[in-house]
Design a protein around this motif. Structure first.
Motif, mmCIF file in Angstrom:
data_model
loop_
_atom_site.group_PDB
_atom_site.id
_atom_site.type_symbol
_atom_site.label_atom_id
_atom_site.label_comp_id
_atom_site.label_asym_id
_atom_site.label_seq_id
_atom_site.Cartn_x
_atom_site.Cartn_y
_atom_site.Cartn_z
ATOM 1 N N ASN A 54 0.873 -1.174 0.000
ATOM 2 C CA ASN A 54 0.000 0.000 0.000
ATOM 3 C C ASN A 54 0.908 1.220 0.000
ATOM 4 O O ASN A 54 1.539 1.536 1.011
ATOM 5 C CB ASN A 54 -0.899 -0.001 1.236
ATOM 6 C CG ASN A 54 -1.829 1.204 1.276
ATOM 7 O OD1 ASN A 54 -1.776 2.082 0.412
ATOM 8 N ND2 ASN A 54 -2.682 1.265 2.282
ATOM 9 N N ASN A 98 -0.073 4.329 -0.688
ATOM 10 C CA ASN A 98 -0.834 5.550 -0.440
ATOM 11 C C ASN A 98 -0.465 6.082 0.939
ATOM 12 O O ASN A 98 -0.902 5.542 1.964
ATOM 13 C CB ASN A 98 -2.335 5.254 -0.530
ATOM 14 C CG ASN A 98 -3.179 6.504 -0.441
ATOM 15 O OD1 ASN A 98 -2.954 7.374 0.399
ATOM 16 N ND2 ASN A 98 -4.178 6.608 -1.295
ATOM 17 N N CYS A 113 -2.106 5.092 4.659
ATOM 18 C CA CYS A 113 -1.294 4.461 5.707
ATOM 19 C C CYS A 113 -1.339 5.267 6.996
ATOM 20 O O CYS A 113 -1.375 4.696 8.096
ATOM 21 C CB CYS A 113 0.139 4.315 5.234
ATOM 22 S SG CYS A 113 0.378 3.087 3.915
ATOM 23 N N ASN A 131 2.020 -4.012 4.296
ATOM 24 C CA ASN A 131 3.403 -3.650 3.967
ATOM 25 C C ASN A 131 4.454 -4.400 4.769
ATOM 26 O O ASN A 131 5.576 -4.574 4.292
ATOM 27 C CB ASN A 131 3.611 -2.149 4.175
ATOM 28 C CG ASN A 131 2.854 -1.311 3.171
ATOM 29 O OD1 ASN A 131 2.418 -1.816 2.144
ATOM 30 N ND2 ASN A 131 2.671 -0.033 3.457
ATOM 31 N N TYR A 181 3.633 5.081 6.545
ATOM 32 C CA TYR A 181 4.098 4.327 5.378
ATOM 33 C C TYR A 181 5.568 3.945 5.558
ATOM 34 O O TYR A 181 5.940 2.773 5.386
ATOM 35 C CB TYR A 181 3.919 5.148 4.108
ATOM 36 C CG TYR A 181 4.581 4.520 2.902
ATOM 37 C CD1 TYR A 181 4.035 3.391 2.300
ATOM 38 C CD2 TYR A 181 5.757 5.045 2.369
ATOM 39 C CE1 TYR A 181 4.644 2.794 1.207
ATOM 40 C CE2 TYR A 181 6.372 4.457 1.276
ATOM 41 C CZ TYR A 181 5.814 3.337 0.700
ATOM 42 O OH TYR A 181 6.427 2.735 -0.381
#
Length: 286
Positions: free
Chosen positions: A65, A67, A71, A82, A129
């Motif tokens: 992911n 984005n 996240c 992730n 992220y």
């Protein structure tokens, strides 16, 4: 060789599948939908069943992911996609003595401008992220035969998503544009990355490695180079700061690729070479 590519319908996954087939590998694509196998990598049973059924010789994890806002909103979900699958994949790699490739990120550095960060550089984790991707690195590297690759990619996906599509839409249609001169990276085009990656796999490379452009660029420099490669006169853009974006982004994403270049025996592409390749891909897709 049977190669299982997780995230095979994504921008990088599609390019990896193409490169692997060209090399004569038996390619098994897996993704949430639209691939050879549908898999939910958040579910351990689903991923285990896929590994058992396909019995690959190599697994490449290109699923994530990416984005940053999503996240940040749901860190637990970001971790499930992730990071957590790398625990299971590392266990598979150790159990069967098979190589694992995990695709990581460059979103790990901040505050030192256009510096090049080698594989031993300390990290600064600015958002969820980055935290989830960095955790995944540690999990994957617990397997002796794992290769974790930090990179920054650009390319074209059939559904029109991603940075390169956005950039060419803005440039081609003379749309309003603000370029960051305080955000640095070393973006490489996806086909060049895939070529380098499979060459490194052939060399049985393990550990942590940067594979990206050999030249650091601000986002402003990169977009101007892309415009030049497309014969577009970019004279309408404004200059701004990445600090205006929320959630917070890391700003100093340059990667030192000398270790990879030494292993490969060749230089990785610079800014102009990357942009020329991207424009050729854009024209071919158009």
């Amino acid at each position: 060789m049977r190669v299982l590519i997780l995230g095979s319908t994504g921008l990088l996954g599609r390019v990896l599948c193409t490169n692997a087939r060209r090399r004569g590998f038996e390619v098994i694509g897996a993704a949430r939908s639209g691939a050879d196998y549908d898999v939910d990598i958040r579910k351990e049973d689903s991923l285990n069943a896929l590994l058992e059924k396909t019995a690959p010789d190599l697994v490449i994890n290109a699923a994530a992911n990416v984005n940053i806002a999503a996240c940040e909103t749901d860190p637990a979900a970001a971790h499930l996609i992730n990071a957590r699958p790398s625990i299971l994949l590392a266990h598979w790699s150790q159990t069967y003595d098979k190589p694992l490739v995990h695709i990581s990120t460059d979103q790990l550095f901040d505050g030192d401008g256009d510096a090049k960060h080698d594989e031993d550089a300390g990290v600064t984790l600015c958002n969820e992220y980055a935290r989830s991707k960095y955790a995944a690195e540690g999990f994957a590297l617990s397997a002796p035969l794992a290769l974790v690759v930090r990179t920054s990619l650009a390319g074209f996906h059939p559904d029109g998503r991603g940075f390169a599509h956005w950039a060419m839409d803005v440039l081609s249609n003379h749309k309003p544009l603000t370029l960051f001169d305080d955000f640095y990276g070393s973006t490489i085009d996806a086909p060049a990355f895939a070529e380098a990656l499979f060459d490194l796999v052939a060399l049985k490379t393990c550990g942590l490695l940067n594979v990206a452009s050999g030249e650091i660029s601000s986002k402003k420099q990169f977009i101007h180079a892309l415009a030049n490669a497309a014969d577009i006169t970019l004279d309408w853009a404004q200059t701004g700061s990445v600090e205006t974006l929320k959630p917070r982004r890391a700003r100093s994403l340059g990667l030192d690729v000398r270790k990879a270049e030494t292993l490969l025996g060749r230089a990785l592409p610079g800014r102009e070479e990357v942009c020329t390749a991207l424009i050729a891909q854009w024209r071919q897709n158009s």
